[in-house]
Scaffold this active site. Structure first.
Site, PDB file in Angstrom:
ATOM      1  N   THR A 140       0.829  -1.201   0.000  1.00 47.32           N
ATOM      2  CA  THR A 140       0.000   0.000   0.000  1.00 47.32           C
ATOM      3  C   THR A 140       0.863   1.250   0.000  1.00 47.32           C
ATOM      4  O   THR A 140       0.428   2.308  -0.459  1.00 47.32           O
ATOM      5  CB  THR A 140      -0.945  -0.015   1.209  1.00 47.32           C
ATOM      6  OG1 THR A 140      -1.670  -1.250   1.218  1.00 47.32           O
ATOM      7  CG2 THR A 140      -1.937   1.125   1.158  1.00 47.32           C
TER       8      THR A 140
ATOM      9  N   TYR B 187       5.370 -12.047   5.314  1.00 49.07           N
ATOM     10  CA  TYR B 187       4.220 -11.554   4.547  1.00 49.07           C
ATOM     11  C   TYR B 187       3.853 -12.599   3.513  1.00 49.07           C
ATOM     12  O   TYR B 187       4.566 -12.802   2.530  1.00 49.07           O
ATOM     13  CB  TYR B 187       4.606 -10.224   3.887  1.00 49.07           C
ATOM     14  CG  TYR B 187       3.501  -9.475   3.188  1.00 49.07           C
ATOM     15  CD1 TYR B 187       2.175  -9.879   3.235  1.00 49.07           C
ATOM     16  CD2 TYR B 187       3.803  -8.323   2.466  1.00 49.07           C
ATOM     17  CE1 TYR B 187       1.184  -9.173   2.592  1.00 49.07           C
ATOM     18  CE2 TYR B 187       2.816  -7.606   1.815  1.00 49.07           C
ATOM     19  CZ  TYR B 187       1.506  -8.024   1.883  1.00 49.07           C
ATOM     20  OH  TYR B 187       0.533  -7.322   1.229  1.00 49.07           O
TER      21      TYR B 187
ATOM     22  N   LYS C  75       1.962 -11.460   8.444  1.00 52.74           N
ATOM     23  CA  LYS C  75       0.849 -10.747   7.814  1.00 52.74           C
ATOM     24  C   LYS C  75       0.210 -11.732   6.849  1.00 52.74           C
ATOM     25  O   LYS C  75       0.827 -12.149   5.874  1.00 52.74           O
ATOM     26  CB  LYS C  75       1.308  -9.488   7.076  1.00 52.74           C
ATOM     27  CG  LYS C  75       0.143  -8.753   6.396  1.00 52.74           C
ATOM     28  CD  LYS C  75       0.601  -7.530   5.620  1.00 52.74           C
ATOM     29  CE  LYS C  75      -0.600  -6.881   4.925  1.00 52.74           C
ATOM     30  NZ  LYS C  75      -0.203  -5.712   4.103  1.00 52.74           N
TER      31      LYS C  75
ATOM     32  N   VAL D 154      -3.115  -5.816   9.868  1.00 47.41           N
ATOM     33  CA  VAL D 154      -2.369  -4.808   9.110  1.00 47.41           C
ATOM     34  C   VAL D 154      -3.342  -4.369   8.024  1.00 47.41           C
ATOM     35  O   VAL D 154      -3.537  -5.055   7.027  1.00 47.41           O
ATOM     36  CB  VAL D 154      -1.073  -5.370   8.503  1.00 47.41           C
ATOM     37  CG1 VAL D 154      -0.386  -4.303   7.651  1.00 47.41           C
ATOM     38  CG2 VAL D 154      -0.132  -5.860   9.607  1.00 47.41           C
TER      39      VAL D 154
END
Length: 301
Positions: free
Chosen positions: A54, A142, A170, A210
């Site tokens: 992001t 992640y 995540k 998150v």
């Protein structure tokens, strides 16, 4: 009555996957980044993830990544956990970024599975161990195979949990069964990386989230977790349901979360700026739809 469960929360509970503000000319807006970070913390975020997907990490330079961490640290002080995205397709480069993140003031690093080359699981594990060994910072893995092309398989996650600096995940795997298996067999702190899974994952033992949607609605994201922690599961489900239209508009309507978050933040007068190519800004119709979903959420609060 409070919720008796006590998952590990090494980086806080409500983390925002913060956008990276740019000026209208496309340069890094460090002053704006500091203002946005302070706003997100004031509105309920425990910590911030910088330089992630992001945050447009594929199109920011190594120097910009370090500058962003320093600027946000200066803005929010020492008490707010900052997790810096350092993922790349190159293990050596990722390790170097982890070192740089620590020097800039990060409290942890977010490391995505190496993309494009599609390494087998043994190579995936070796990549994460080498990065974890490269710095003193705790690591959040992640897992987002939809972008990288490669999963961190549950068995690999369980093996990696034995590394003293690999402490969190995540989770964007969309494998709820696999996630529960890892939660049951390790002490890894799981963070929902998909906003639609916020409550569901929290209910089975996750540490928090998150969140991309937290860029625009940090208080509403936090409220879901607060209600569950207060053992008011009906209220938590209601609040998650209220968030659903905005979640769909921001992350499920065909535009990247970066694009939708910047469109919303800009419309709200918060620092955002343009996206960098190859991304394109949200069109007028999409921006108006996002604002409508946001106003519905805020109006129903």
């Amino acid at each position: 009555m409070t919720n008796p469960r006590a998952p590990r929360t090494p980086f806080g509970r409500t983390l925002c996957a913060m956008i990276t503000p740019f000026t209208e000319a496309g340069a890094l807006d460090l002053e704006g980044a500091g203002r946005l970070a302070a706003h997100l913390v004031a509105e309920g975020c425990d910590g911030l993830v910088l330089n992630g997907t992001t945050g447009e990490s594929p199109t920011t330079t190594d120097a910009e990544k370090a500058d962003l961490v320093r600027a946000v640290r200066d803005a929010v002080g020492e008490g707010v956990p900052l997790v810096a995205g350092v993922g790349s397709a190159d293990t050596r480069h990722t390790a170097a970024l982890a070192l740089a993140a620590g020097k800039a003031g990060a409290d942890g690093v977010l490391v995505v599975t190496p993309y494009y080359s599609r390494p087998p699981q043994e190579a995936v594990a070796a990549h994460f161990r080498e990065v974890a060994d490269a710095s003193d910072l705790p690591v959040m893995l992640y897992d987002i195979p939809g972008r990288t092309g490669t999963r961190i398989e549950p068995e690999t996650m369980i093996r990696l949990a034995g590394h003293p600096r690999i402490v969190a995940v995540k989770d964007c795997s969309y494998d709820f069964l696999g996630t529960q298996k890892v939660l049951a067999e390790t002490e890894l702190a799981y963070y929902a990386g998909c906003d639609e899974h916020l409550l569901a994952l929290y209910a089975v033992g996750a540490a928090g989230c998150v969140s991309t949607v937290a860029n625009a609605a940090p208080g509403h994201v936090t409220a879901v977790l607060d209600a569950f922690d207060a053992a008011d599961t009906a209220r938590a489900a209601e609040l998650q349901s209220r968030l659903t239209p905005l979640i769909e508009a921001m992350t499920g309507a065909g535009l990247p979360g970066t694009v939708t978050a910047k469109a919303l933040l800009g419309g709200l007068g918060l620092p955002a700026g343009p996206v960098r190519a190859p991304l394109l800004p949200a069109g007028r119709e999409a921006a108006e739809g996002l604002r409508a979903r946001y106003e519905e959420l805020v109006g129903g609060a």
